[in-house]
Design an enzyme around this catalytic site. Structure first.
Site, PDB file in Angstrom:
ATOM      1  N   LYS A   1      -1.878  19.077 -10.231  1.00  0.00           N
ATOM      2  CA  LYS A   1      -3.112  19.818 -10.537  1.00  0.00           C
ATOM      3  C   LYS A   1      -2.982  20.580 -11.850  1.00  0.00           C
ATOM      4  O   LYS A   1      -3.871  20.511 -12.707  1.00  0.00           O
ATOM      5  CB  LYS A   1      -3.396  20.809  -9.401  1.00  0.00           C
ATOM      6  CG  LYS A   1      -4.498  21.794  -9.721  1.00  0.00           C
ATOM      7  CD  LYS A   1      -4.771  22.736  -8.568  1.00  0.00           C
ATOM      8  CE  LYS A   1      -3.869  23.952  -8.547  1.00  0.00           C
ATOM      9  NZ  LYS A   1      -4.255  25.026  -9.457  1.00  0.00           N
ATOM     10  N   ASN A   2      -1.882  21.297 -12.017  1.00  0.00           N
ATOM     11  CA  ASN A   2      -1.765  22.153 -13.200  1.00  0.00           C
ATOM     12  C   ASN A   2      -1.530  21.358 -14.486  1.00  0.00           C
ATOM     13  O   ASN A   2      -1.587  21.908 -15.575  1.00  0.00           O
ATOM     14  CB  ASN A   2      -0.646  23.184 -13.018  1.00  0.00           C
ATOM     15  CG  ASN A   2      -1.051  24.269 -12.038  1.00  0.00           C
ATOM     16  OD1 ASN A   2      -2.204  24.320 -11.601  1.00  0.00           O
ATOM     17  ND2 ASN A   2      -0.117  25.137 -11.682  1.00  0.00           N
TER      18      ASN A   2
ATOM     19  N   ASP B   1       4.773  29.710  -7.929  1.00  0.00           N
ATOM     20  CA  ASP B   1       3.934  28.885  -7.055  1.00  0.00           C
ATOM     21  C   ASP B   1       4.681  28.368  -5.820  1.00  0.00           C
ATOM     22  O   ASP B   1       4.086  27.724  -4.957  1.00  0.00           O
ATOM     23  CB  ASP B   1       3.350  27.696  -7.843  1.00  0.00           C
ATOM     24  CG  ASP B   1       2.214  28.125  -8.756  1.00  0.00           C
ATOM     25  OD1 ASP B   1       1.726  29.261  -8.613  1.00  0.00           O
ATOM     26  OD2 ASP B   1       1.811  27.324  -9.618  1.00  0.00           O
TER      27      ASP B   1
HETATM   28  C1  UD1 Z   1      -0.419  29.126 -14.423  1.00  0.00           C
HETATM   29  C2  UD1 Z   1      -0.630  28.248 -13.217  1.00  0.00           C
HETATM   30  C3  UD1 Z   1      -0.345  29.007 -11.927  1.00  0.00           C
HETATM   31  C4  UD1 Z   1       1.051  29.646 -11.999  1.00  0.00           C
HETATM   32  C5  UD1 Z   1       1.230  30.439 -13.276  1.00  0.00           C
HETATM   33  C6  UD1 Z   1       2.637  30.957 -13.470  1.00  0.00           C
HETATM   34  C7  UD1 Z   1      -2.338  26.686 -13.909  1.00  0.00           C
HETATM   35  C8  UD1 Z   1      -3.746  26.238 -13.799  1.00  0.00           C
HETATM   36  N1  UD1 Z   1      -1.995  27.779 -13.216  1.00  0.00           N
HETATM   37  O1  UD1 Z   1      -1.356  30.202 -14.332  1.00  0.00           O
HETATM   38  O2  UD1 Z   1      -0.425  28.086 -10.857  1.00  0.00           O
HETATM   39  O3  UD1 Z   1       1.214  30.511 -10.902  1.00  0.00           O
HETATM   40  O4  UD1 Z   1       0.915  29.625 -14.419  1.00  0.00           O
HETATM   41  O5  UD1 Z   1       3.541  29.914 -13.465  1.00  0.00           O
HETATM   42  O6  UD1 Z   1      -1.529  26.060 -14.544  1.00  0.00           O
HETATM   43  N2  UD1 Z   1      -0.542  37.125 -18.840  1.00  0.00           N
HETATM   44  C9  UD1 Z   1      -0.926  38.149 -19.669  1.00  0.00           C
HETATM   45  N3  UD1 Z   1      -1.926  37.894 -20.573  1.00  0.00           N
HETATM   46  C10 UD1 Z   1      -2.525  36.678 -20.691  1.00  0.00           C
HETATM   47  C11 UD1 Z   1      -2.109  35.637 -19.838  1.00  0.00           C
HETATM   48  C12 UD1 Z   1      -1.100  35.894 -18.915  1.00  0.00           C
HETATM   49  O7  UD1 Z   1      -0.421  39.265 -19.608  1.00  0.00           O
HETATM   50  O8  UD1 Z   1      -3.421  36.519 -21.520  1.00  0.00           O
HETATM   51  C13 UD1 Z   1       0.533  37.367 -17.845  1.00  0.00           C
HETATM   52  C14 UD1 Z   1       0.067  37.200 -16.411  1.00  0.00           C
HETATM   53  O9  UD1 Z   1      -0.529  38.370 -15.909  1.00  0.00           O
HETATM   54  C15 UD1 Z   1       1.360  36.840 -15.707  1.00  0.00           C
HETATM   55  C16 UD1 Z   1       2.130  36.057 -16.766  1.00  0.00           C
HETATM   56  O10 UD1 Z   1       1.500  36.354 -18.006  1.00  0.00           O
HETATM   57  O11 UD1 Z   1       2.090  38.003 -15.400  1.00  0.00           O
HETATM   58  C17 UD1 Z   1       2.123  34.563 -16.543  1.00  0.00           C
HETATM   59  O12 UD1 Z   1       0.795  34.108 -16.359  1.00  0.00           O
HETATM   60  P1  UD1 Z   1       0.335  32.668 -16.872  1.00  0.00           P
HETATM   61  O13 UD1 Z   1       1.554  31.855 -17.162  1.00  0.00           O
HETATM   62  O14 UD1 Z   1      -0.651  32.833 -17.970  1.00  0.00           O
HETATM   63  O15 UD1 Z   1      -0.421  32.072 -15.607  1.00  0.00           O
HETATM   64  P2  UD1 Z   1      -1.651  31.072 -15.618  1.00  0.00           P
HETATM   65  O16 UD1 Z   1      -1.601  30.205 -16.826  1.00  0.00           O
HETATM   66  O17 UD1 Z   1      -2.911  31.829 -15.343  1.00  0.00           O
END
Ligand code: UD1
Length: 418
Positions: A22-23, A305
């Site tokens: 999915k991701n 995850d």
């Molecule tokens: C993706 C995955 C999700 C997984 C996560 C971490 C997809 C669709 N989803 O989510 O299943 O749990 O990676 O492996 O692929 N953060 C910030 N600012 C931002 C973006 C993120 O501070 O602009 C922080 C978040 O709060 C978190 C960390 O970065 O603490 C990691 O998040 P991120 O890797 O961005 O997760 P997703 O991409 O949303």
């Protein structure tokens, strides 16, 4: 609404084919917006989240067909730039359209995603990086409204903290930018690598794929993507945790063991016998799980995850286990539900202490996120008596027909409407 009725405990035995990730699919779908014509993605799971992203792309003027695991996205007449709140609020990954829309059309209007079941989940890195690439961004009534003057302009940007979503979004945007973009502290999750490789095959110029420093030499255009999606390492890990919990022997087929190193290592510590052969992993468990201490980390560390599913296994372990989520510090909606099944889990901030119980007892439970719900299904298969897992909707977002596939392995599970 649907729920699962699970009668346990039953060991899991047999073979199961792991679906596409999915991701990995979601960013590839967004990347279709970077080119004109037919993007073709193979090995696509038929998931609620995939169908949902198709709706967003259609709202933007693309045409999408998913048939027999092949997804065709035709962007020939795609001209919309607005992703409305009603769609974006249902799935945070909708933010993936921001980079491609700005890069291709020079404008985007994308609803700001809200919080989610496990906290605020900001998108500041996505926004800061788009601005660094020269986009002018404003917030207007809950929408990110972006514009560029001509093409985006290559830049240097460091992600802090590491972000899977922001790395994918900015990578896609930079592919069509003018000049060179240097990205530092990039996520190295296999799904990012898969996206970068697909973009390169379509004409993008990207160096450092699979490392934390990625250099993108912007090109004027790329061809539509043609890509086969990698196996879902989280789905595979979930089934592996299921064997650890219920005992038995299951072979996962069409899987990439290299993507599961940290999960395999934890399951071996738990007591599973694991053998690998090319694209197969066999997990065997004939004992009570041993306790472990796990901290989630960005790839190649242990994935957040998989936190809920391994915690479910630990509820049955001999001794006390510790589980810390360093990525999403309040991703623990499963804790109180597992406790309803007789587990003894105590939460202190982002650290859970799991005191192993001899057995779990069936009960009605529900969770408000995908992996937490998967953990409850595994717990239900291992618990004595009947477990009702309500709000199956969350599981359907990320696992295709999980109840049919678990039933084929011997679980006593069925779906019913309520
Ligand atoms: C993706 C995955 C999700 C997984 C996560 C971490 C997809 C669709 N989803 O989510 O299943 O749990 O990676 O492996 O692929 N953060 C910030 N600012 C931002 C973006 C993120 O501070 O602009 C922080 C978040 O709060 C978190 C960390 O970065 O603490 C990691 O998040 P991120 O890797 O961005 O997760 P997703 O991409 O949303």
């Amino acid at each position: 609404m649907d729920r699962f009725v699970i009668q346990g405990p039953t060991p899991l035995e047999g073979e199961i084919a792991v679906g596409g990730a999915k991701n990995a699919v979601l960013p590839l779908m967004a990347a279709a917006l970077l080119a004109r014509g037919e993007t073709i993605v193979e090995n696509v799971p038929d998931l609620v989240d995939v169908r949902f992203f198709m709706t967003i792309l259609e709202e933007l003027g693309a045409r999408c067909v998913l048939e027999k695991s092949q997804l065709t996205i035709d962007t020939t007449n795609q001209d919309g730039c607005s992703a409305p709140y009603d769609l974006v609020r249902k799935m945070r990954a909708s933010i993936y359209v921001l980079g491609p829309l700005l890069a291709y059309h020079g404008e985007a209007r994308v609803s700001l995603p809200g919080g989610c079941a496990w906290g605020p989940r900001p998108v500041n890195l996505h926004l800061d990086a788009m601005q660094a690439l020269g986009a002018q961004l404003d917030l207007d009534e809950g929408y990110i409204v972006g514009k560029t003057q001509g093409r985006l302009i290559g830049t240097r940007f460091r992600f802090e903290p590491v972000s899977v979503g922001a790395t994918a979004n900015v990578l896609m945007a930079a592919v069509l930018a003018q000049g060179t973009t240097d990205l530092e502290n990039c996520a190295v999750e296999p799904e990012i690598t898969g996206l970068a490789e697909a973009l390169v095959r379509s004409g993008a110029k990207i160096e450092g794929i699979g490392t934390t420093s990625i250099r993108i030499e912007g090109v004027r255009e790329i061809a539509p993507l043609k890509h086969r999606v990698m196996a879902d390492r989280i789905e595979a890990g979930t089934f592996m945790a299921g064997v650890a919990m219920t005992t038995g022997r299951v072979t996962m087929t069409r899987v990439d063991p290299a993507h599961l190193r940290s999960v395999i290592s934890v399951l071996q510590d738990i007591g599973c016998e694991i053998t690998e052969d090319h694209d197969l992993i066999t997990v065997e468990m004939d004992r009570r799980p041993r306790s472990v201490e796990v901290v989630t980390r960005p790839y190649p560390g242990f994935p957040t995850d998989m936190q809920a599913q391994i915690m479910a296994v630990c509820t049955l372990a001999e001794g006390t286990s510790y589980m810390t989520d360093s990525i999403y510090q309040d991703r623990f909606t499963h804790v109180s539900e597992l406790n309803r099944l007789g587990a003894d889990i105590r939460l202190d901030g982002s650290k859970a202490t799991i005191i192993g119980a001899g057995q779990l007892q069936g009960a009605p439970v529900m969770a408000t996120d995908l992996r937490a719900s998967a953990a409850l299904v595994l717990a239900g298969a291992a618990a004595h008596g009947t477990t009702l897992v309500n709000r199956v909707y969350h599981i359907d977002r990320g696992y295709e027909k999980i109840e049919i596939r678990l039933a084929a392995l011997g679980a006593n599970i069925r779906r019913e409407a309520y």
